[in-house]
Enzyme design. Sequence first.
Site, PDB file in Angstrom:
ATOM      1  N   CYS A   1       0.805  -1.221   0.000  1.00  0.00           N
ATOM      2  CA  CYS A   1       0.000   0.000   0.000  1.00  0.00           C
ATOM      3  C   CYS A   1       0.840   1.274   0.000  1.00  0.00           C
ATOM      4  O   CYS A   1       0.305   2.373  -0.146  1.00  0.00           O
ATOM      5  CB  CYS A   1      -0.944  -0.006   1.198  1.00  0.00           C
ATOM      6  SG  CYS A   1      -1.997  -1.466   1.234  1.00  0.00           S
TER       7      CYS A   1
ATOM      8  N   HIS B   1      -2.593   7.540   7.159  1.00  0.00           N
ATOM      9  CA  HIS B   1      -2.862   6.261   6.512  1.00  0.00           C
ATOM     10  C   HIS B   1      -4.250   5.782   6.932  1.00  0.00           C
ATOM     11  O   HIS B   1      -5.038   5.362   6.094  1.00  0.00           O
ATOM     12  CB  HIS B   1      -1.781   5.246   6.895  1.00  0.00           C
ATOM     13  CG  HIS B   1      -1.885   3.955   6.168  1.00  0.00           C
ATOM     14  ND1 HIS B   1      -1.878   3.880   4.791  1.00  0.00           N
ATOM     15  CD2 HIS B   1      -2.025   2.673   6.609  1.00  0.00           C
ATOM     16  CE1 HIS B   1      -1.985   2.607   4.413  1.00  0.00           C
ATOM     17  NE2 HIS B   1      -2.081   1.863   5.497  1.00  0.00           N
TER      18      HIS B   1
ATOM     19  N   GLU C   1      -0.476   4.585  14.459  1.00  0.00           N
ATOM     20  CA  GLU C   1      -0.174   5.829  13.749  1.00  0.00           C
ATOM     21  C   GLU C   1      -0.362   7.045  14.651  1.00  0.00           C
ATOM     22  O   GLU C   1       0.438   7.983  14.621  1.00  0.00           O
ATOM     23  CB  GLU C   1      -1.046   5.957  12.500  1.00  0.00           C
ATOM     24  CG  GLU C   1      -0.658   7.128  11.610  1.00  0.00           C
ATOM     25  CD  GLU C   1      -1.360   7.124  10.263  1.00  0.00           C
ATOM     26  OE1 GLU C   1      -0.975   7.933   9.398  1.00  0.00           O
ATOM     27  OE2 GLU C   1      -2.301   6.315  10.067  1.00  0.00           O
TER      28      GLU C   1
ATOM     29  N   LYS D   1      -9.649   7.811   3.597  1.00  0.00           N
ATOM     30  CA  LYS D   1     -10.090   6.432   3.356  1.00  0.00           C
ATOM     31  C   LYS D   1     -11.481   6.178   3.926  1.00  0.00           C
ATOM     32  O   LYS D   1     -12.151   5.216   3.536  1.00  0.00           O
ATOM     33  CB  LYS D   1      -9.102   5.430   3.959  1.00  0.00           C
ATOM     34  CG  LYS D   1      -7.779   5.308   3.221  1.00  0.00           C
ATOM     35  CD  LYS D   1      -6.926   4.199   3.806  1.00  0.00           C
ATOM     36  CE  LYS D   1      -5.590   4.068   3.101  1.00  0.00           C
ATOM     37  NZ  LYS D   1      -4.668   5.170   3.420  1.00  0.00           N
TER      38      LYS D   1
ATOM     39  N   HIS E   1      -9.889   1.847   0.800  1.00  0.00           N
ATOM     40  CA  HIS E   1      -8.433   1.696   0.705  1.00  0.00           C
ATOM     41  C   HIS E   1      -8.070   1.222  -0.696  1.00  0.00           C
ATOM     42  O   HIS E   1      -8.378   0.094  -1.087  1.00  0.00           O
ATOM     43  CB  HIS E   1      -7.963   0.699   1.755  1.00  0.00           C
ATOM     44  CG  HIS E   1      -6.480   0.659   1.933  1.00  0.00           C
ATOM     45  ND1 HIS E   1      -5.603   1.407   1.162  1.00  0.00           N
ATOM     46  CD2 HIS E   1      -5.693  -0.043   2.810  1.00  0.00           C
ATOM     47  CE1 HIS E   1      -4.363   1.158   1.546  1.00  0.00           C
ATOM     48  NE2 HIS E   1      -4.404   0.294   2.541  1.00  0.00           N
TER      49      HIS E   1
ATOM     50  N   PHE F   1       1.685  -3.531   3.967  1.00  0.00           N
ATOM     51  CA  PHE F   1       2.044  -4.843   4.486  1.00  0.00           C
ATOM     52  C   PHE F   1       3.530  -5.103   4.208  1.00  0.00           C
ATOM     53  O   PHE F   1       4.051  -4.758   3.161  1.00  0.00           O
ATOM     54  CB  PHE F   1       1.223  -5.937   3.806  1.00  0.00           C
ATOM     55  CG  PHE F   1      -0.214  -6.012   4.252  1.00  0.00           C
ATOM     56  CD1 PHE F   1      -0.673  -5.323   5.359  1.00  0.00           C
ATOM     57  CD2 PHE F   1      -1.127  -6.804   3.556  1.00  0.00           C
ATOM     58  CE1 PHE F   1      -1.990  -5.398   5.769  1.00  0.00           C
ATOM     59  CE2 PHE F   1      -2.457  -6.894   3.956  1.00  0.00           C
ATOM     60  CZ  PHE F   1      -2.887  -6.190   5.059  1.00  0.00           C
TER      61      PHE F   1
END
Length: 416
Positions: free
Chosen positions: A165, A305, A316, A337, A342, A403
């Site tokens: 991502c 994110h 985060e 998002k 996403h 990831f």
Amino acid sequence: MQLKRVVVTGLGALTPLGNNLNDYWNNLINGVSGAGPITRFDPTNFKTKFACELKDYNPLDYFDRKEVRKMDPFTQYAMITSTQAIEDSGLDLDAIDKLKAGVIWGSGIGGLKTFQDEVENFTTGERNPRFNPFFIPKMISDISAGMISMKYGFHGPNFVTVSACASATNAMIDAMTYIKLGKAKVMITGGSEASVVEAGMGGFNAMRALSERNDSPQTASRPFDKDRDGFVLGEGSGALILEEYEHAKARGAKIYAELVGGGMSADAHHITAPHPEGLGAYNVMLNVLEDAQMKPEEIDYINVHGTSTPLGDVSEVIAIEKVFGEHAYKLNISSTKSMTGHLLGAAGAIEAIASVMAIKHQIVPPTINHFTDDERFDPKLNFTFNKAQKRVVNAALSNTFGFGGHNTSVVFRKID
């Protein structure tokens, strides 16, 4: 060596909120959700039956049938947004040095639909099963950058970054670096993803990464809400034209913002889970501020994110509090998002565009779908819940994590 300045002169967007920049931005600031029941295939057997799909998308509106057969949707999306961004930039393609013009693109997965369809066709074929000769060229992630360069005759740096991502943001950082070093004058960069297919949905469901709020798809992506239960899968693309500042100024280009820094780090922790203390996110934000030669208190807005996962949102925020200290309470923080879902490898591109537009219009898009406070988050932090907020935005930071523990961050600043 004096590093060159890098500016944004063109934008293109194909998202669940709109098939062009203006529609995307207007729906962002109005808090519109792009989620809904899946129409692309029958989701009956899947735990999650909704996604953030493109709306009213027909490839034949952009390409002829012969072209469509040769391109996976992720490449179609890349081509469309690149064309939008080129047109938006006002570049005279006959006047630029195409040896100094390149394409660096991002995609986390690439041609997933092509891979799925070809394997299925091969294994279920009744007679003489064989693969389509376009199988490999359609599937491979790097074909997007190759196709864009072929369309425009750009002979400069050309490749695709793959970091889950974080892919599109990695692509932007690389494109920025080539311009800073004087190796390019113009770069098309961004990312695209087309993973709302059975394989994508089934794979993420198996990981228990997706929200399963089938009774209320439009409220399923709820970053920082106490009852968040996973992310909503999205699709689409975002493209940015990055240009060397003097080159842009000489041709009288409109300039959206300056891209002043890029940061990268690794969690080195787990294949999917973020570091519980936000170590990678902390390091990447320190890195981007150092690269931008900016102090934490110079940042006004963070497009986080913020995927709406139980662990990711917490780590985060921990990192933001460590990096920004007391200034964290003066920031606007939002997760777009909550509206787009996403977009995986394309997320960094459309979120960078949101950050640039926040600077241009001096308004921060919201984090929608907030219903219940999570006691793990300091109530004094401004998550821009449910409604856009007008404010001075001179500098915006955009985080994108992937990831494998890949962390990337970029900072845009209002042009002097």
